[in-house]
Motif scaffolding. Sequence first.
Motif, PDB file in Angstrom:
ATOM      1  N   VAL A  38       0.749  -1.474   0.089  1.00 19.44           N
ATOM      2  CA  VAL A  38       0.084  -0.019  -0.298  1.00 19.44           C
ATOM      3  C   VAL A  38       0.568   1.008  -0.171  1.00 19.44           C
ATOM      4  O   VAL A  38       0.133   1.942   0.103  1.00 19.44           O
ATOM      5  CB  VAL A  38      -0.473   0.047   1.220  1.00 19.44           C
ATOM      6  N   TYR A  39       1.987   1.337   0.465  1.00 20.23           N
ATOM      7  CA  TYR A  39       3.118   2.280   0.300  1.00 20.23           C
ATOM      8  C   TYR A  39       4.836   2.479  -0.085  1.00 20.23           C
ATOM      9  O   TYR A  39       5.146   0.648   0.412  1.00 20.23           O
ATOM     10  CB  TYR A  39       2.831   2.764   1.759  1.00 20.23           C
ATOM     11  N   VAL A  40       4.943   2.837  -0.516  1.00 17.84           N
ATOM     12  CA  VAL A  40       6.858   2.929  -1.303  1.00 17.84           C
ATOM     13  C   VAL A  40       7.409   3.888  -0.961  1.00 17.84           C
ATOM     14  O   VAL A  40       6.752   4.828  -1.633  1.00 17.84           O
ATOM     15  CB  VAL A  40       6.822   2.332  -2.522  1.00 17.84           C
ATOM     16  N   ASP A  41       8.869   4.012  -0.299  1.00 19.47           N
ATOM     17  CA  ASP A  41       9.557   5.054  -0.031  1.00 19.47           C
ATOM     18  C   ASP A  41      10.270   4.562   0.014  1.00 19.47           C
ATOM     19  O   ASP A  41      10.958   3.807  -0.266  1.00 19.47           O
ATOM     20  CB  ASP A  41       9.090   5.107   1.747  1.00 19.47           C
ATOM     21  N   SER A  57      11.528   1.761   1.659  1.00 14.02           N
ATOM     22  CA  SER A  57      10.350   0.394   2.120  1.00 14.02           C
ATOM     23  C   SER A  57       9.129   0.461   1.385  1.00 14.02           C
ATOM     24  O   SER A  57       8.866   1.677   1.015  1.00 14.02           O
ATOM     25  CB  SER A  57      10.575   1.841   3.898  1.00 14.02           C
ATOM     26  N   GLU A  59       5.737  -0.882   2.117  1.00  9.56           N
ATOM     27  CA  GLU A  59       4.806  -0.952   3.275  1.00  9.56           C
ATOM     28  C   GLU A  59       3.435  -2.049   2.537  1.00  9.56           C
ATOM     29  O   GLU A  59       2.806  -1.375   2.026  1.00  9.56           O
ATOM     30  CB  GLU A  59       4.779   0.014   3.875  1.00  9.56           C
ATOM     31  N   SER A  60       3.405  -3.150   3.034  1.00 12.78           N
ATOM     32  CA  SER A  60       1.821  -3.868   3.016  1.00 12.78           C
ATOM     33  C   SER A  60       0.502  -2.876   3.905  1.00 12.78           C
ATOM     34  O   SER A  60       1.049  -2.056   5.343  1.00 12.78           O
ATOM     35  CB  SER A  60       2.077  -5.492   3.455  1.00 12.78           C
ATOM     36  N   ALA A  63       2.159  -4.480   7.214  1.00 13.99           N
ATOM     37  CA  ALA A  63       3.721  -4.232   8.283  1.00 13.99           C
ATOM     38  C   ALA A  63       4.943  -3.445   7.291  1.00 13.99           C
ATOM     39  O   ALA A  63       4.833  -2.872   6.550  1.00 13.99           O
ATOM     40  CB  ALA A  63       4.466  -5.856   8.083  1.00 13.99           C
ATOM     41  N   VAL A  64       6.219  -2.498   7.916  1.00 13.62           N
ATOM     42  CA  VAL A  64       6.625  -1.743   7.602  1.00 13.62           C
ATOM     43  C   VAL A  64       8.109  -2.779   6.840  1.00 13.62           C
ATOM     44  O   VAL A  64       8.866  -3.802   7.789  1.00 13.62           O
ATOM     45  CB  VAL A  64       7.165  -1.412   8.052  1.00 13.62           C
TER      46      VAL A  64
ATOM     47  N   LEU B  39      -6.927  -7.061   1.904  1.00 18.10           N
ATOM     48  CA  LEU B  39      -7.668  -5.646   1.096  1.00 18.10           C
ATOM     49  C   LEU B  39      -9.399  -6.654   0.296  1.00 18.10           C
ATOM     50  O   LEU B  39     -10.447  -5.850   0.592  1.00 18.10           O
ATOM     51  CB  LEU B  39      -7.047  -4.895   0.275  1.00 18.10           C
ATOM     52  N   ARG B 296       2.688  11.821   3.835  1.00 21.15           N
ATOM     53  CA  ARG B 296       2.947  10.700   2.697  1.00 21.15           C
ATOM     54  C   ARG B 296       3.089   9.868   4.094  1.00 21.15           C
ATOM     55  O   ARG B 296       4.561  10.347   4.664  1.00 21.15           O
ATOM     56  CB  ARG B 296       4.146  10.755   1.491  1.00 21.15           C
ATOM     57  N   ILE B 298       2.658   6.318   6.778  1.00 15.87           N
ATOM     58  CA  ILE B 298       1.610   5.454   7.467  1.00 15.87           C
ATOM     59  C   ILE B 298       2.076   5.232   8.324  1.00 15.87           C
ATOM     60  O   ILE B 298       3.099   4.434   9.301  1.00 15.87           O
ATOM     61  CB  ILE B 298       1.205   4.018   6.681  1.00 15.87           C
ATOM     62  N   ARG B 300       2.191   4.294  12.014  1.00 19.53           N
ATOM     63  CA  ARG B 300       1.815   2.696  12.611  1.00 19.53           C
ATOM     64  C   ARG B 300       2.383   2.974  14.630  1.00 19.53           C
ATOM     65  O   ARG B 300       2.230   3.064  14.890  1.00 19.53           O
ATOM     66  CB  ARG B 300       2.801   1.716  11.409  1.00 19.53           C
ATOM     67  N   TYR B 303       4.872   4.349  17.180  1.00 23.21           N
ATOM     68  CA  TYR B 303       5.376   5.428  16.907  1.00 23.21           C
ATOM     69  C   TYR B 303       5.044   6.421  18.039  1.00 23.21           C
ATOM     70  O   TYR B 303       3.349   6.382  18.414  1.00 23.21           O
ATOM     71  CB  TYR B 303       5.264   5.722  15.039  1.00 23.21           C
ATOM     72  N   PRO B 320      -3.370   1.524   6.690  1.00 20.93           N
ATOM     73  CA  PRO B 320      -4.260   1.908   6.029  1.00 20.93           C
ATOM     74  C   PRO B 320      -6.038   0.934   6.145  1.00 20.93           C
ATOM     75  O   PRO B 320      -5.725   0.833   6.829  1.00 20.93           O
ATOM     76  CB  PRO B 320      -4.203   1.115   4.679  1.00 20.93           C
ATOM     77  N   ASN B 327      -4.707   6.889   5.467  1.00 18.62           N
ATOM     78  CA  ASN B 327      -4.087   6.050   6.479  1.00 18.62           C
ATOM     79  C   ASN B 327      -4.131   6.615   7.973  1.00 18.62           C
ATOM     80  O   ASN B 327      -4.698   8.116   8.075  1.00 18.62           O
ATOM     81  CB  ASN B 327      -2.804   6.129   6.567  1.00 18.62           C
ATOM     82  N   ARG B 349      10.312   6.438  11.016  1.00 15.19           N
ATOM     83  CA  ARG B 349      11.841   6.692  10.666  1.00 15.19           C
ATOM     84  C   ARG B 349      12.252   7.599  11.526  1.00 15.19           C
ATOM     85  O   ARG B 349      13.015   8.652  10.861  1.00 15.19           O
ATOM     86  CB  ARG B 349      11.966   5.776   9.362  1.00 15.19           C
TER      87      ARG B 349
END
Lengths: 127, 367
Positions: A38-41, A57, A59-60, A63-64, B39, B296, B298, B300, B303, B320, B327, B349
């Motif tokens: 769901v996310y790409v960094d 990273s 992310e599903s 998880a990351v 999903l 941008r 997520i 979690r 954090y 999400p 998110n 991070r």
Amino acid sequence: MYPENYKYTKEHEWVSVEGETGTIGITHHAQSELGDIVYVDLPKIGSTVSQHQTFGSVESVKAVSDIYSPVSGEVVAINDSLSGAPEKLNADPHGEAWLIRVKLSNAAELSGEGMMSAAEYAQYVGA
Amino acid sequence: MSENQSLKATPLNAVHRQLGARMVDFGGWDMPVQYRGILEEHKAVRTAVGVFDVSHMGEIVVRGPGALDLVNLVATNDAARLKAGQVHYSGLLYEHGGFVDDILVHKVADDEYFLCVNASNQDKDYEHIVAHNRFAATVENAGARYAQIAVQGPMALAVCQKLTRSELSPIRYYWFEDGVFAGVEARMARTGYTGEDGFELYVKPSEAVTVWEAVLEAGAEFGILPCGLGARNTLRLEAKMALYGHEIDATISPLEADLAWMVKLDKGDFIGKEALLKQRAEGLKRKLVGFEMRGRGIGRDGYEVNVNGQPAGWVTSGGPAPTLGKNIGLCYLPVDLAVPGTRIEVVIRGVGVEAETVTTPFYKRAK
């Protein structure tokens, strides 16, 4: 399943080299283990990445996961299409959903320790 | 994929493996986290119907003339208000006001209460209840006698009705009935942990496979999917339902967790009441609030949350929200900031990413 002309790492990334440029992505096994992505960094163009160091990273839902670079070099392109459509990484991780392209700074890394052929990687993940 | 022999397995373990589920260690249980994908499973529950194996959940039965007194001493909600066949959400607290567990209390009869508790808290809950049993009630740690299957989604009623002669439609939300389901004895409760309509079916472990397969077959015409704990988590987060170990634990009180509605301070003595009264009189220091990511990234579980660059709290659950395409998350913040509209930064991070507190639940089904 795993393209013959790519090299693979234990952290489940691949690199495909043409001339001085390496294209980097995550493997089918990696996307399958992650589930719905769901996310790409990704790093910025012009930044440098180092072999076996994290550069971004994925992310599903759950998880990351850090992505480690198979090679060292300067980032010359990133796959912008993934920010709006990260699910491409589930659908085509070895092709359309490449992550970054780097200008290799040390081509010797490709044949160094920790790099696997397609057959070796397939065996590594039990495919 | 490694199999850990020390993990506990539900009666449906082999069925999950046949279905190709990805299995994980969930609090010591070998449970399916997903089958086809979180999903897709999430969407099935929001738009049609899904079925979950939640047999890891624990059950505790309190019986005898002192049953009501015991339940009302250990739990925060007022069980005297329940009618036979009714269910409510409640909390087991320590004297200091923190959670032992969050539970569902089902009133079976004046002298019998059936508690559904969290899997990993079952033995702790049982010991806690027994330790306060000065009413000569019988307390049974009954988890091994029950499997639990949850059928959830707008088509759950239609699916379940195909499998029982009991009339399900008149059973209201948070009520239950005992009857025959798919040919076996079942407790059919109109409850759930997804924010959708649905039923949680309590059956004998030896009959779990029969019930599971009957539900999948009856649901085929509606596009039913088997759903894992991954979808269960995204569904409950959208509905802002608490998860023990995340929103609540021994250090958190129900007032802080925005669960004051399940505490009846006017009902007489219960474990933790004095601590809650004191907390209320002195004023809460922190409170749970929902947030949406604006930048941008997520946010979690675990954090850190900053406000104006200063550490202010932490994310209890985040990820999400597939139904909303955003998110989202829940976090603890100082009580004056724990209101909708506070600009916060979730530290992802090492970098603060913009987010904003919002009203909850994030998702509420149309009635």
